[in-house]
Design a protein around this motif. Sequence first.
Motif, short mmCIF file in Angstrom:
data_model
loop_
_atom_site.label_atom_id
_atom_site.label_comp_id
_atom_site.label_asym_id
_atom_site.label_seq_id
_atom_site.Cartn_x
_atom_site.Cartn_y
_atom_site.Cartn_z
N LEU A 94 16.77 22.22 63.24
CA LEU A 94 17.41 21.78 62.02
C LEU A 94 17.62 22.97 61.11
O LEU A 94 16.74 23.81 60.96
CB LEU A 94 16.52 20.75 61.32
N GLY A 95 18.82 23.08 60.53
CA GLY A 95 19.09 24.18 59.62
C GLY A 95 18.15 24.15 58.43
O GLY A 95 17.75 23.09 57.94
N SER A 96 17.80 25.34 57.93
CA SER A 96 16.84 25.43 56.83
C SER A 96 17.37 24.76 55.56
O SER A 96 16.61 24.16 54.80
CB SER A 96 16.50 26.89 56.56
N ASN A 97 18.68 24.87 55.31
CA ASN A 97 19.23 24.23 54.12
C ASN A 97 19.17 22.71 54.22
O ASN A 97 18.85 22.02 53.23
CB ASN A 97 20.68 24.67 53.91
N SER A 98 19.46 22.17 55.40
CA SER A 98 19.38 20.72 55.58
C SER A 98 17.96 20.24 55.35
O SER A 98 17.72 19.20 54.71
CB SER A 98 19.84 20.33 56.99
N ARG A 99 17.00 20.98 55.87
CA ARG A 99 15.59 20.60 55.70
C ARG A 99 15.20 20.65 54.22
O ARG A 99 14.56 19.73 53.70
CB ARG A 99 14.69 21.52 56.51
N ALA A 100 15.58 21.73 53.54
CA ALA A 100 15.19 21.90 52.15
C ALA A 100 15.83 20.85 51.25
O ALA A 100 15.17 20.28 50.37
CB ALA A 100 15.56 23.30 51.67
N VAL A 101 17.10 20.56 51.45
CA VAL A 101 17.79 19.58 50.61
C VAL A 101 17.22 18.18 50.87
O VAL A 101 16.99 17.41 49.93
CB VAL A 101 19.30 19.62 50.86
N SER A 102 16.96 17.84 52.13
CA SER A 102 16.40 16.53 52.46
C SER A 102 15.03 16.35 51.83
O SER A 102 14.62 15.23 51.52
CB SER A 102 16.29 16.37 53.98
N SER A 103 14.31 17.46 51.62
CA SER A 103 12.96 17.39 51.06
C SER A 103 12.93 17.32 49.55
O SER A 103 11.91 16.90 48.98
CB SER A 103 12.15 18.62 51.51
N THR A 104 14.00 17.73 48.88
CA THR A 104 13.94 17.88 47.42
C THR A 104 15.01 17.14 46.64
O THR A 104 14.86 16.97 45.42
CB THR A 104 14.04 19.38 47.05
N ALA A 105 16.08 16.72 47.26
CA ALA A 105 17.18 16.11 46.51
C ALA A 105 16.73 14.82 45.83
O ALA A 105 15.95 14.05 46.39
CB ALA A 105 18.37 15.83 47.43
#
Length: 315
Positions: A123-134
């Motif tokens: 999983l791309g790092s941006n996808s992971r980060a956004v899914s965790s914080t949005a």
Amino acid sequence: MNSAPVIAAVDGSDHSLGALEWARAAAVRHGTGLLIAHVLPDHAQLYAGRRASLHDASQPDEFADPVRDRITALLGGGPGLPAGVQYEALEGSVPEALRVVGARARMLVMGSRGRGGFASLLLGSNSRAVSSTAPCPVVVVAHEERRADPAQALGEPSAGRVVLGLHASETPDDVLAFAFEEAAARGTTVQVVSAYAIPPSPTVLMDSPFMVVPPEGLADGGDGVPAEREMLRSQTERLAPFRIRHPQVPVEQAAVPGDPAGRLVTASRSAALVVVGRHHPRRSGMSLLMGSVAHALLQHAHGPVAVVPTLHDDA
């Protein structure tokens, strides 16, 4: 009625264009606007900062944005577009910029960009980060290497369902509401999947397909094992207010032994969308850590996954 727009995060890649198409269709289904958000690359942001600091009037007001040009050409003004389509260039880091713009979104849709030799599993790092914080539901659209064969999906009896991963006593109402609203907009079924732990046994086939039953089939004295019967009844109780709110949405219930993430990954092969909560609400309502089930689905699912945060304190 939620009039907030669907936001598509794009960077010009084929992965993000697939997410844009998913977001466009979602905006049409829900009758809302579509906001296309592009976080400018570092060199464009540096240019904008340099021009502003130097006040150089001889330089163009804006840095060329080929992503905007490509999106404009791709969408054009043809049929099938939502009532309102906007494009917005954002500055800052990708996770932070999308987190901020997501505060005004019905949902934020982005692609899954795997890298490396195991691209189908990463999983791309941006996808992971956004899914965790949005602060809004995030839909991650699996890239082509992980998508189930469309012809195979059409042959499955559960093709097109919205699959809801449910822990009856822990999953927040926001997650259930999102799943039912998606199913209502699609005119399809909500398939509710819950998993229960069982002692290891050589007679249990963990990879066997699970059975689904309608709530009307939960008669007293059924043939299921006690854990299964209790879980189905817990599901029925938890789902009751949402079935009343959405009487047109058919519901299928499944209580299955084993690992919930693995079962949901299997279900994703023929699902229109898999919906899960972001984290355990009783651990920390504002936690930035994503639960293991959501994380595993984003890594391995064969179709779109919606990760829904706790938006209201219903725990």
